[in-house]
Design an enzyme around this catalytic site. Structure first.
Site, mmCIF file in Angstrom:
data_model
loop_
_atom_site.group_PDB
_atom_site.id
_atom_site.type_symbol
_atom_site.label_atom_id
_atom_site.label_comp_id
_atom_site.label_asym_id
_atom_site.label_seq_id
_atom_site.Cartn_x
_atom_site.Cartn_y
_atom_site.Cartn_z
ATOM 1 N N GLU A 196 -9.186 -3.811 -9.512
ATOM 2 C CA GLU A 196 -9.013 -4.659 -9.998
ATOM 3 C C GLU A 196 -10.277 -5.167 -10.521
ATOM 4 O OE1 GLU A 196 -7.416 -7.876 -7.524
ATOM 5 O OE2 GLU A 196 -5.393 -6.797 -7.307
ATOM 6 N N GLU A 217 -0.624 -2.001 -4.904
ATOM 7 C CA GLU A 217 -0.498 -3.352 -3.910
ATOM 8 C C GLU A 217 0.529 -4.273 -4.534
ATOM 9 O OE1 GLU A 217 -3.872 -5.818 -3.660
ATOM 10 O OE2 GLU A 217 -5.349 -4.085 -3.591
#
Ligand code: BGP
Length: 470
Positions: free
Chosen positions: A172, A371
């Site tokens: 991220e 995720e």
């Protein structure tokens, strides 16, 4: 009434089942084994009040000492893969100096133990954890730090490349940009759009350079990136709402998705930055390097959608420049399903929309869900008489997301796995242990005791049957 017919959602053979975590969130041993400080160790020392209940990164689930047991537990829960990250400041305590041999030994032991237990290491090089020495040099805004990161990545390939075949340059990368230079939830918590743009560009460049180093040295395996792709849904089809959602998508998704997968930044984003006078410093050769070093594999983190509407009021021209100069969040949408603990909307179809987008607009690159999960506060409420947390809500959450993953798969998306967040309850940055995400609970008051939750048992079945019925 006739009972609704059940369906079995079958996933392909060799589908990746597992979970992800990160060094700072699970290792502990923050001041042991020769580790240098990272921004989290430093921030906690300076301002412990920022962290929920004053719990800092030395109090995590202690993987540093308990990895043997934890990896066995992963296997028991049906993991065939797990994504840890390497702590840059453990491996190279000051970021660009000597390599810490104790760290090399630790990570080699971890990866070897994973392989011995048939849990493939998916290794991430950077999960929000800049060494403080590197942050003091400007962190991602600094070109020297980009070079130090590439050296660090190269050392990782050299030291662990015989054991690790799946690498990720970042987790991220947009989040540190937001946290460090826009919204203040990562150290140093500045508000400076110009730095944010530079940090973002440099992270992309660093990723491309790591890919280049990996390919140049001919390592076996694949290298990818993990992105949090948060679809931007417009409030309506009105052109003003559509434009607002498009800009949010440019800032938060396509700023990284396009260069990492296609090798170029979206033209609309470049124009917008030019118009507003916020172009980053780009050196000769950078864009070509980014063009020629895209990733092999895309990890997708998905938690929530982004609901966007056109701005209700003209922005204050004297206020600091922020992305939301161009849009407002559509928080008042009726009927949203919310996770009240994290304040995130639950919208299962979002995971499908991302997968369709990746298939249709990003060359159907091999991808996986890296995720997805649900953080819940005070989970002790759900303990049964045997001391097991009955987290049916989490099982429901996973099932409803997996159904959409399954649909995307049936339609031809190249999706290869589903790793959840996460294996054991872990430390969540400023939220510390407020919300629990694990398939296994961690008892902070009882010597970090691990107990498999109901969702952990369900996950084991899911993996063993390679699918589920619902
Ligand atoms: C992702 C991060 C993770 C993890 C997760 C849950 O964005 O990659 O590090 O923390 O979100 O979010 P949080 O811990 O903030 O509740």
């Amino acid at each position: 009434m006739r009972e609704m017919e059940k369906k079995f959602y079958q996933f392909p053979k060799d589908f990746w089942w597992g979970s992800a975590s990160s060094a700072t969130q699970m290792e502990g041993g923050a001041h042991e084994g020769g580790k240098g400080e990272n921004i989290w160790d430093h921030w906690f020392k300076e301002e412990p009040n920022r962290f929920f209940n004053g719990v800092g990164p030395e109090n995590t689930s202690d993987f540093y000492h308990q990895y043997l047991e934890d990896i066995k537990l992963m296997k028991e829960l049906g993991h065939n893969s797990f994504r840890p990250s390497i702590s840059w400041s453990r491996l190279i305590p000051d970021g660009d100096g000597e390599v810490n041999q104790e760290a090399v030994d630790f990570y080699r032991n971890v990866f070897q133990t994973m392989l011995d237990n048939d849990v493939e290491p998916f290794v991430n090089l950077y999960h929000f954890d800049m060494p403080i020495a590197m942050q003091n040099k400007g962190g991602w805004t600094s070109r020297d730090v980009v070079n130090a990161y590439v050296r660090y990545a190269t050392i990782c390939f050299e030291q662990f490349g015989d054991l690790v075949k799946k690498w990720f340059t970042h987790n991220e990368p947009v989040v540190p940009v937001e946290g460090q230079y826009l919204y203040g939830f990562h150290y140093p918590g500045e508000l400076d759009f110009q730095k944010a743009v530079q940090a973002g560009f440099n992270a992309v460049l660093a990723g491309a350079k790591a890919v280049q180093a990996f390919k140049a040295d001919g390592y076996e395996g694949e290298i990818g990136v993990i992105l949090n792709l948060t679809p931007s849904y417009p409030r309506s089809q009105h052109p003003a709402d559509l434009k607002a959602a498009h800009i949010a998508d440019l800032f938060f998704n396509r700023s990284f998705l396009d260069p990492f997968v296609k090798g170029e930044f979206p033209q609309d984003l470049i124009e917008l930055l030019k118009e507003e006078g916020f172009m980053p410093i780009v050196e000769e050769g950078d864009l070509e390097l980014i063009k020629n070093n895209t990733v092999d594999l895309l990890g997708i983190n998905y938690y929530q959608p982004r609901r966007i509407k056109a701005k209700e009021h003209l922005p204050n021209p004297h206020a600091p420049f922020m992305p939301d100069r161009f849009f407002d969040y559509f928080n008042e949408m009726h009927g949203r399903k919310m996770n009240p603990y994290r304040g995130w909307e639950i919208y299962e179809k979002g995971i499908y929309d991302i997968l369709v987008n990746v298939r249709e607009n990003y060359g159907n690159i091999p991808c996986f869900i890296s995720e997805n999960g649900m953080g819940v506060e005070n989970e002790e409420r759900f303990l049964n008489e045997n001391g097991q947390i009955q987290d049916d809500y989490r099982i429901e959450f996973y099932k409803e997301h997996l159904k959409w993953v399954h649909k995307a798969l049936e339609e031809g998306t190249n999706v290869k796995g589903f790793q959840c967040w996460t294996f054991i309850d872990n430390w969540s940055w400023l939220n510390a242990y407020k919300n629990r995400y694990g398939l296994v609970s961690l008892d902070l008051n009882n010597n970090f005791k691990r107990t498999i939750k109901k969702s952990g048992e369900w996950y084991r079945e899911l993996s063993h049957n390679n699918g589920f019925e619902d």
